[in-house]
Scaffold this motif. Sequence first.
Motif, PDB file in Angstrom:
ATOM      1  N   ARG A   8      43.691  34.816  32.159  1.00 52.25           N
ATOM      2  CA  ARG A   8      44.077  36.466  32.253  1.00 52.25           C
ATOM      3  C   ARG A   8      44.164  37.155  32.828  1.00 52.25           C
ATOM      4  O   ARG A   8      45.083  37.105  34.391  1.00 52.25           O
ATOM      5  N   ILE A   9      42.464  36.703  34.367  1.00 49.66           N
ATOM      6  CA  ILE A   9      42.570  36.889  35.398  1.00 49.66           C
ATOM      7  C   ILE A   9      42.982  36.051  36.135  1.00 49.66           C
ATOM      8  O   ILE A   9      43.812  36.934  36.718  1.00 49.66           O
ATOM      9  N   ALA A  10      43.858  35.005  36.662  1.00 52.92           N
ATOM     10  CA  ALA A  10      44.398  33.863  37.160  1.00 52.92           C
ATOM     11  C   ALA A  10      45.822  34.736  37.277  1.00 52.92           C
ATOM     12  O   ALA A  10      46.375  34.959  37.825  1.00 52.92           O
ATOM     13  N   ALA A  11      45.918  35.167  36.178  1.00 54.17           N
ATOM     14  CA  ALA A  11      47.077  35.719  35.526  1.00 54.17           C
ATOM     15  C   ALA A  11      47.255  37.090  36.375  1.00 54.17           C
ATOM     16  O   ALA A  11      49.075  37.043  36.602  1.00 54.17           O
ATOM     17  N   GLY A  12      46.903  37.702  36.666  1.00 54.65           N
ATOM     18  CA  GLY A  12      46.195  39.114  37.017  1.00 54.65           C
ATOM     19  C   GLY A  12      46.872  40.380  35.972  1.00 54.65           C
ATOM     20  O   GLY A  12      46.660  40.758  36.188  1.00 54.65           O
ATOM     21  N   GLU A  13      46.462  39.482  34.895  1.00 53.04           N
ATOM     22  CA  GLU A  13      46.065  40.593  33.654  1.00 53.04           C
ATOM     23  C   GLU A  13      45.413  41.238  33.231  1.00 53.04           C
ATOM     24  O   GLU A  13      45.442  41.777  32.763  1.00 53.04           O
ATOM     25  N   CYS A  14      44.326  41.371  33.579  1.00 56.29           N
ATOM     26  CA  CYS A  14      42.776  41.455  32.545  1.00 56.29           C
ATOM     27  C   CYS A  14      41.888  41.897  34.549  1.00 56.29           C
ATOM     28  O   CYS A  14      41.660  40.782  35.095  1.00 56.29           O
ATOM     29  N   TYR A  15      41.624  42.817  34.135  1.00 59.47           N
ATOM     30  CA  TYR A  15      40.675  43.329  35.677  1.00 59.47           C
ATOM     31  C   TYR A  15      39.236  43.700  34.744  1.00 59.47           C
ATOM     32  O   TYR A  15      38.859  44.352  33.648  1.00 59.47           O
ATOM     33  N   PHE A  16      38.276  43.901  35.786  1.00 59.78           N
ATOM     34  CA  PHE A  16      37.043  43.546  35.768  1.00 59.78           C
ATOM     35  C   PHE A  16      36.418  45.102  36.886  1.00 59.78           C
ATOM     36  O   PHE A  16      36.339  44.970  37.820  1.00 59.78           O
ATOM     37  N   VAL A  17      35.061  45.232  36.117  1.00 60.94           N
ATOM     38  CA  VAL A  17      34.199  46.544  37.011  1.00 60.94           C
ATOM     39  C   VAL A  17      33.344  45.822  37.244  1.00 60.94           C
ATOM     40  O   VAL A  17      32.419  45.053  36.081  1.00 60.94           O
ATOM     41  N   ILE A  18      32.107  46.423  37.736  1.00 61.41           N
ATOM     42  CA  ILE A  18      30.797  45.901  38.254  1.00 61.41           C
ATOM     43  C   ILE A  18      29.857  46.882  37.378  1.00 61.41           C
ATOM     44  O   ILE A  18      29.597  48.373  37.866  1.00 61.41           O
ATOM     45  N   GLY A  19      29.215  46.164  36.733  1.00 68.99           N
ATOM     46  CA  GLY A  19      28.536  47.361  35.798  1.00 68.99           C
ATOM     47  C   GLY A  19      26.880  47.381  36.211  1.00 68.99           C
ATOM     48  O   GLY A  19      26.374  46.336  35.520  1.00 68.99           O
ATOM     49  N   MET A  20      26.184  47.612  37.657  1.00 70.93           N
ATOM     50  CA  MET A  20      25.132  47.332  37.664  1.00 70.93           C
ATOM     51  C   MET A  20      24.870  49.327  38.185  1.00 70.93           C
ATOM     52  O   MET A  20      23.436  49.220  37.213  1.00 70.93           O
TER      53      MET A  20
END
Lengths: 386, 351
Positions: free
Chosen positions: A122-134
């Motif tokens: 899903r990431i590679a398809a440009g459909e799933c996004y992440f944030v950095i929880g640091m």
Amino acid sequence: MPSTLTLAPVVPSAAAEQVRAEVREFLAAELAAGTFTTHVDTWLSGVDPAFSRKLGERGWLGMTWPRRYGGHERTAMERYAVTEELLAAGAPVAAHWIADRQSGPNLLRYGTEAQRAEILPRIAAGECYFVIGMSEPDSGSDLASIRTRATRNGDGDWVVNGAKVWTSNAHTSHYAITLVRTSPADPAHRHAGLSQLLVDLSLPGITVNPIRILDGGHHFNEVVFDDVVVPGDMLLGEEGNGWHQVTAELAFERSGPERFLSTYPLIAEFARRVADSGDPAQLATLGRVSARLLALRQLSLRIAGALDRGELPDIPAALVKDVGTTFEADVIDEVRRAVDVPASLDSPDPLGRALAEAQLHAPGYTLRGGTNEILRGIVARGLGLR
Amino acid sequence: MRDLVVATVRDILAAHEPFVLTRERPWDSGLWAELAEAGLTGVGIPEEAGGSGGELADAVAIVATLAAGAAAVPVAEQLLVAAPAVLAADLDLPAPDEPLSAAVDGAVTAEPRDDGDGPGSWTLIGTATDVAWAGVAQHLVVLAGSPVGPVLALVDVAGRETTHAANLAGEPRGSLVLQGVTAAGALLTERQADELRARYALARAVQLSAALEQVLAWTVQYAGERQQFGRPLGKFQAVQMQLAEMAGEVTAVAALVDSAVQAIERGDSPVLAAAAAKVRAGSAVEVVARLAHQVHGAIGFTQEHRLHHLTRRCWSWRDEAGTETAWARVLGAGLLADGPDALWPALTRVL
């Protein structure tokens, strides 16, 4: 020069140059069609899921990952060419940027088979996004001091309480790889007892509060976790290995061309002014700025080469980010001193608008991904001083 | 071969402490003699031309090693600039043990002689200024202007009177009156002339890169040894920040200069790559030399300490073979050659 700081030179491959040309052609067509306009610092501020999906369709996300996870098994040098072209065009790449740059590689390194199979395509398809929880409200650069806690409940799930801040685009993303304390803090072993959880941002108990940056834009957020129940199988990697995993992730976070190209659109706009005027002093400014950029490119390309060799060049990456982000901000004053253009977001002059955008985003360049003071501490370690 | 060559240069250098250059002692003739004896003043020059063979990269390694050692000899000019230019112009190269320098700033003009000496014979008019190793070099390559285009002339300047001038490190940079001197020469294209100037700039960038790297190494070493307030300077966070900033500059310069040298070895046009390398190396001098002196304290501000041998050279080299500003203009104009909208493609083509 200590070998900890330097990397072997690389020459761009024919494949990298080929994909560079393809991306360039794509971007020219998109610009001509008006699907985006160039802006400064778009890798954090330019969220456009439709654009991200287009990149996914063309195979320009997850480029280096195995095919079985939706990747394209291409080299880091090829990925470098793609990211560099997108940044130079000031394209809206923020939606997928973190997922493609560091969350995906983190999952590849530490994720379970189920996590990878579910998320990476899903990431590679440009459909799933992440944030950095640091980072947290009380933990900026001192990551080991985080207080967000996760405890196992009777079902083996994790119950998370705490808050993360500066989580760019949490309001448009699907997951946060969240650094949590899974054992009580031990002053004698500050880096022990930390773990990473793969947290679905749609879970009950999560609140995303916007934090406006200086130009009024919204990419920062506070993400509050209030008894959030995260399924037990969403631990990323090993319990207690969070510090080590975060360090590896930061090598990816710190090494890319976005650490010196955030203000490239300002340089491009300045170049139009210089070409019009032919002024020798402006030409010299353009030359000076370009020489710095060319040096940073060589450093960043070497990091891509090192990634292709399977290395994780954390110390050179820290050095490039220190020098690169200093440059991104210096560009503003170099251009300011060479022209008579007041900076304003409402300027009728595109150069005035680019100056304003770059200036209002500038304090972030040398903070995000580890402050330059932290980075210089890492470089000092590379010099054998600590 | 490269490691062996560098080790040999280092061995020879170890017996020659850098000294303060004066009018009476403007170069290290003893060091030159030993380098020449070992064949090191002919590296990168084919054996059939009287040289020792080897590649450009070998010559670069020698120049870098000598620069880091503050060696007062005209090896950069000979190996990286003048000898390749003479060979490319198909002129007769002097023996490698006779110092050969170059003057490329175009202050001299050349007129073709039609007295039967043939088209390769020219009369030079004017004064070559700021000549590196003036008074030391026995031969000088002069890039002159002429009515028919740039001319590369090779002049025997042994014993010829020079005005005294020196750079900030005391390296000779005097002028030579060449009025009416007859010289062998060859017509160059404008592009070849530009490339010669670029090679000179790149030679200085190679020297700067090596010297800056050495300055960093000395400063890190000093910070580890010098005790203040009961601990080494290098344990203070403020000093660590300074050394890390120096390392960032030095590493950026080294990467760009190395890549520029490699691009030229591959046969790419050297002009924009050399311009970028010279500008970037020159701009690092302010930061690196300032912080090196700051960390070294008062002792580094004296002739008793070795630091000045390199910092004074760096302060001069950044202005020589074309100032930073001049090369920045060349780079800026070159990058805009296809119009401002093609700036990014132009940047990705330089290196």
